[in-house]
Design an enzyme around this catalytic site. Structure first.
Site, short mmCIF file in Angstrom:
data_model
loop_
_atom_site.label_atom_id
_atom_site.label_comp_id
_atom_site.label_asym_id
_atom_site.label_seq_id
_atom_site.Cartn_x
_atom_site.Cartn_y
_atom_site.Cartn_z
N GLY A 57 2.80 2.05 10.94
CA GLY A 57 2.57 1.34 12.20
C GLY A 57 2.29 -0.13 11.95
O GLY A 57 2.87 -1.01 12.58
N GLU A 110 0.86 -1.18 0.00
CA GLU A 110 0.00 0.00 0.00
C GLU A 110 0.90 1.23 0.00
O GLU A 110 1.87 1.25 0.76
CB GLU A 110 -0.92 0.05 1.23
CG GLU A 110 -2.03 1.08 1.07
CD GLU A 110 -2.97 1.18 2.27
OE1 GLU A 110 -2.55 0.85 3.38
OE2 GLU A 110 -4.11 1.59 2.07
N MET A 125 0.08 -2.86 8.70
CA MET A 125 -0.57 -2.91 7.38
C MET A 125 -1.47 -4.12 7.29
O MET A 125 -1.04 -5.25 7.58
CB MET A 125 0.53 -2.95 6.31
CG MET A 125 0.01 -3.12 4.89
SD MET A 125 -1.05 -1.73 4.39
CE MET A 125 -2.19 -2.56 3.29
N GLU A 129 -9.93 3.88 6.53
CA GLU A 129 -9.17 4.27 7.72
C GLU A 129 -10.03 4.85 8.83
O GLU A 129 -9.83 4.55 10.00
CB GLU A 129 -8.05 5.24 7.35
CG GLU A 129 -7.00 4.63 6.42
CD GLU A 129 -6.43 3.30 6.92
OE1 GLU A 129 -6.56 2.99 8.12
OE2 GLU A 129 -5.87 2.57 6.08
N GLU A 169 -6.17 -3.27 12.49
CA GLU A 169 -5.82 -4.02 11.27
C GLU A 169 -6.83 -5.14 11.03
O GLU A 169 -7.17 -5.45 9.88
CB GLU A 169 -4.41 -4.60 11.38
CG GLU A 169 -3.32 -3.55 11.60
CD GLU A 169 -3.38 -2.38 10.64
OE1 GLU A 169 -3.81 -2.57 9.48
OE2 GLU A 169 -3.02 -1.25 11.05
ZN LIG Z 1 -5.74 1.28 8.73
#
Ligand SMILES: [Zn+2]
Length: 844
Positions: free
Chosen positions: A253, A121, A255, A312, A290
């Protein structure tokens, strides 16, 4: 480029056969990507980046192609349309960029080792294999990987391995998914596995540099999160396994790759016996974030990156919903109130900020919209607002329908609003679009005018802002029934204030629960009424009062000086929420005084006064009787006492250091960072810094590493500052993923600011070459803007960054940060004397 050129409009893949050979020794990747799909035009394009293309065939025949770095594509002349199988043979370099396929480095028993992992990503799958690298281009994937394999190494991917023939590891065909979610990793790994109630295999993987019990916490949280989501979403987890992998080098942080989530080590593995409760909560929310994506983002994916917020914002809300459900005693929503909420309110008040929904095309700009304060924090707050408005039953019903309608496909924000609207019977889209499409947020003014309680909204700015008449549909959540549910207009009259007050028996309040994205400016009558009853309110309300007043002071609507006596009133409050907001404001007072001045001495005395009662109550040692709040407040107040240079606190920390000199890592994590920092600051030497740097290199404990960074960068010795800046580019000591915190540590040290600022200006090119491609690059600039506060620094900042303003992905950050520093410089100029007078009065 004016016309958007999505490759998916020319060629729609259904299935990939990908064969990769990866050589760590020669740092080379070679392979073929065989794509079967529907060509809508004679000429199609497929993404690639940094590749050498050996051959391109269509249905077995060589076809002409051109290669184009500008659009990161291979343009292929098929000479036909319709179902076609395109095979592309290629080679590519294996680079240390933390993007695409890349190595992570670590040491085990003195031996240097590496793990190969992936980070695709937003647009780096095209560095690993040629593909239509757009979220809408969903397909199934067959992956076969070989590598310079050693005895005992493990390879994992999105799906289980189905065969290993002659060192070629073949994985089961994936479900329909987007390219950016493909992942694999191999190396000398350890793991712990378990199974959910519904039979999903859950695993945690890490290097063998960690103790086995460091994997336990994550395994438990991951298992219970998946169980929670299967129930909450009423939709089964769609894959056979859910692996969590800690990578030693990781830019972001974590993925959410489908079935193989990757994490920064700090956010997955931890010492279960010596980690602070807030760090445990943070790790838990990263994992649950996640795993929320495995449905929201992976099963249903945004159609294009402009709807990134769908992924997000939603995952950022659900991380709290999930952890609050599985660990209710943690009160994890308090962490949302003290981290996400203030971050969103601060950033979103600067004119020029982007809306949550933002148009993007260029890959560098796509990376730039991963703004933690807007797409994550503000977006999550928008969804919390929706959740409060429609309730959990309608939310769950709507989500179930949303997943059923769009699974293995793509969606937009309107699809979500439609599903939630159907489930709740409310026009959710109409309310939410005013928040989604517009930048900023309102301050709602509550006033008594001619006896009438009157509410009005206006955009709130910190620093200069151009009023363009924006209005929002504001869920007011008032404690007076007479107030409307939504404030849609500029102004509304609620009614006769005296009668309302009499009938209610309580002070008038808005945004009860602090779940809507606005702040309130009460007039003197209403505010005084609230303050007179402040002890009757819950801690969220007390925190909210402090936070809103701070923002009004930042926005120059009230004087900063008026906050000072208010803090004293809350000094002994035993809620983490209140203590956190109190010390957030107190910390801001430091910017009004010059380091080493008499005024700074008074601010220190004020910190001493604020913290004295709590320090006496809590002391330095963790106790069995500590509540969670006690555990969380202790480091905050001890830190305040040390900033104040309280002699007893400095001596206590020094004694604890001396007694534990040979085993610092085993000091309690809640105070370890303070104890070591105090030693560096007051009793530091070149030898001590050398010892701490050696400990930093040796440990694999990410919390301890972060404590050492925090401590060492506090040195006041100019020679040691030079030494620290000297290791910024020594990647054997400071990994590129950790450079930001080293840089920030030195920059925020008054004695180190100049050296750090000189370094970044001199070695900007090195920095750009090293971490310029990663999604977090612009945060180096954000960090500088958090520190600078003088007209001289503002001028230097502009002189350096304005010429870079057209760099893709940096434009908005530079523009925003100039405004941030400008407004701080103006605020200090205007409020310095009021603040110093109020502090002097408080400590008299
Ligand atoms: Zn996220």
């Amino acid at each position: 480029m004016t016309k958007s050129t999505h490759f998916y409009q020319m060629f729609q893949p259904n299935h990939y056969d990908i064969a990769l050979n990866i050589n760590r020794e020669t740092k080379e990747i070679s392979g073929t990507s065989t794509i079967t799909g529907d060509a809508l035009e004679n000429k199609i394009s497929v993404h690639q980046k940094f590749m050498t293309i050996q051959s391109v065939t269509a249905d077995g025949q060589a076809v002409p192609f051109t290669f184009d770095d500008q659009s990161e594509g291979i343009h292929i002349d098929l000479g036909k349309t319709g179902e076609t199988t395109v095979a592309i043979a290629f080679t590519a370099p294996l680079t240390d960029s933390m993007m695409g396929i890349y190595p992570s480095y670590y040491e085990l028993n003195g031996e240097k080792k590496q793990i190969i992992g992936t980070q695709f990503e937003t647009t780096a799958a095209r560095q690993a294999f040629p593909c239509v690298d757009e979220p809408e281009a969903k397909a199934t994937f067959d992956l076969a990987i070989s590598f310079d394999e050693h005895e005992g190494e493990t390879i994992i991917s999105n799906m289980p391995e189905v065969k290993n023939e002659n060192g070629v590891h073949t994985f089961d065909t994936t479900v329909r998914m987007s390219t950016y979610l493909i992942a694999f990793a191999f190396g000398d790994l350890q793991s712990k596995l378990t199974t959910t109630k519904s039979g999903v295999q859950v695993g945690v993987f890490a290097t063998k540099a960690h103790q086995a019990n460091e994997l336990d916490f994550a395994l438990d949280i991951a298992k219970r999160s998946i169980e929670f989501y299967e129930d909450f979403y009423q939709t089964p987890y769609p894959l056979p396994h859910s692996w969590q992998l800690a990578l030693p080098d990781f830019s972001a942080g974590a993925m959410e790759n489908w079935g193989l989530v990757t994490y920064r080590e700090a956010y997955l593995v931890l010492d279960p016996d010596n980690t602070t409760p807030d760090m445990k909560m943070l790790v838990a929310t990263v994992i649950s974030h996640e795993l929320a994506h495995q449905w929201f983002g992976d099963l249903v994916t945004m159609k294009w990156w402009d709807n990134l917020w769908l992924n997000e914002s939603f995952a950022n809300m659900m991380e709290y919903v999930a952890i609050d459900a599985i660990e209710p005693d943690w009160h994890v929503w308090e962490m949302f109130q003290t981290s996400d909420v203030p971050m969103a309110l601060q950033r979103d008040a600067t004119d020029g900020v982007q809306p949550v929904h933002v148009q993007v095309e260029d890959p560098a700009e796509i990376d730039a919209i991963f703004d933690s304060a807007i797409v994550y924090a503000k977006g999550a707050r928008m969804l919390v607002m929706v959740r409060t408005l429609i309730g959990d039953d309608a939310l769950r019903k709507g989500l179930k329908a949303y997943f059923a309608a769009h699974h293995y496909g793509n969606a937009t924000g309107d699809d979500l609003w439609a599903a939630l609207g159907d489930a709740s019977g409310m026009d959710v889209g109409a309310i939410m679009n005013s928040w989604l499409e517009q930048p900023g947020y309102p301050v709602v003014s509550a006033k008594v005018v001619d006896g009438q309680l009157t509410l009005s909204q206006k955009q709130f700015f910190i620093g200069e802002g151009k009023e363009v008449g924006r209005q929002w549909q504001v869920p007011l959540n008032s404690n007076y029934d007479a107030a409307p549910v939504l404030l849609k207009d500029h102004e509304v009259v609620v009614g006769d204030y005296a009668q309302l007050r009499q009938a209610s028996g309580k002070p008038f309040r808005l945004n009860v629960g602090n779940n809507s994205h606005f702040i309130v400016a009460y007039d003197d009558t209403l505010l005084q009424d609230i303050l007179d009853h402040v002890d009757d309110f819950d801690s969220i309300t007390q925190h909210q009062i402090l936070q809103d007043l701070q923002l009004l002071a930042e926005g120059r609507q009230i004087s900063y000086g008026t906050l000072v006596p208010l803090l004293t009133r809350f000094a002994d409050n035993q809620s983490t929420l209140v203590a956190t907001s109190l010390y957030a404001i107190a910390g801001e007072l430091k910017k009004f005084v010059t380091p080493g001045s008499a005024e700074e001495t008074q601010v220190k005395a004020y910190f001493d006064q604020l913290s004295a009662g709590q320090v006496a109550r809590l002391g330095w040692q963790d106790r069995d009787a500590d509540s969670l709040d006690d555990q969380l407040i202790r480091p905050t107040v001890l830190s305040a006492a040390l900033y104040a240079e309280n002699p007893a606190a400095v001596a206590a920390a020094h004694d604890l250091f001396t007694a534990n000199r040979d085993h610092l890592e085993s000091l309690p994590a809640s105070t370890r960072f303070l104890i070591i920092r105090n030693e560096v600051k007051h009793f530091g030497s070149a030898t001590l810094i050398g010892d701490l740097l050696a400990a930093y290199r040796a440990t694999s404990n990410a919390s301890y590493k972060s404590d050492l960074t925090y401590a060492v960068t506090a040195t006041t010795d100019p020679e040691q500052i030079t030494r620290l800046v000297g290791i910024f580019e020594d990647t054997d000591t400071v990994k590129p993923q950790d450079l930001r915190s080293w840089f920030y540590g030195v920059l925020r040290n008054d004695r180190g600011e100049q050296a750090a600022w000189d370094w970044i200006r001199t070695d900007w090119q090195w920095l750009e070459d090293t971490v310029g491609g990663d999604m977090e690059f612009s945060t180096f600039i954000t960090f500088i803007s958090r520190i600078f506060r003088t007209p001289e620094r503002l001028a230097e900042f502009k002189a350096f960054f304005e010429p870079k303003i057209n760099t893709p992905g940096l434009t908005r950050e530079i523009q925003m940060d100039i405004k941030v520093i400008e407004s701080r410089v103006d605020l200090i100029e205007a409020e310095k004397s009021a603040v110093t007078a109020a502090v002097a009065e408080a400590v008299k």
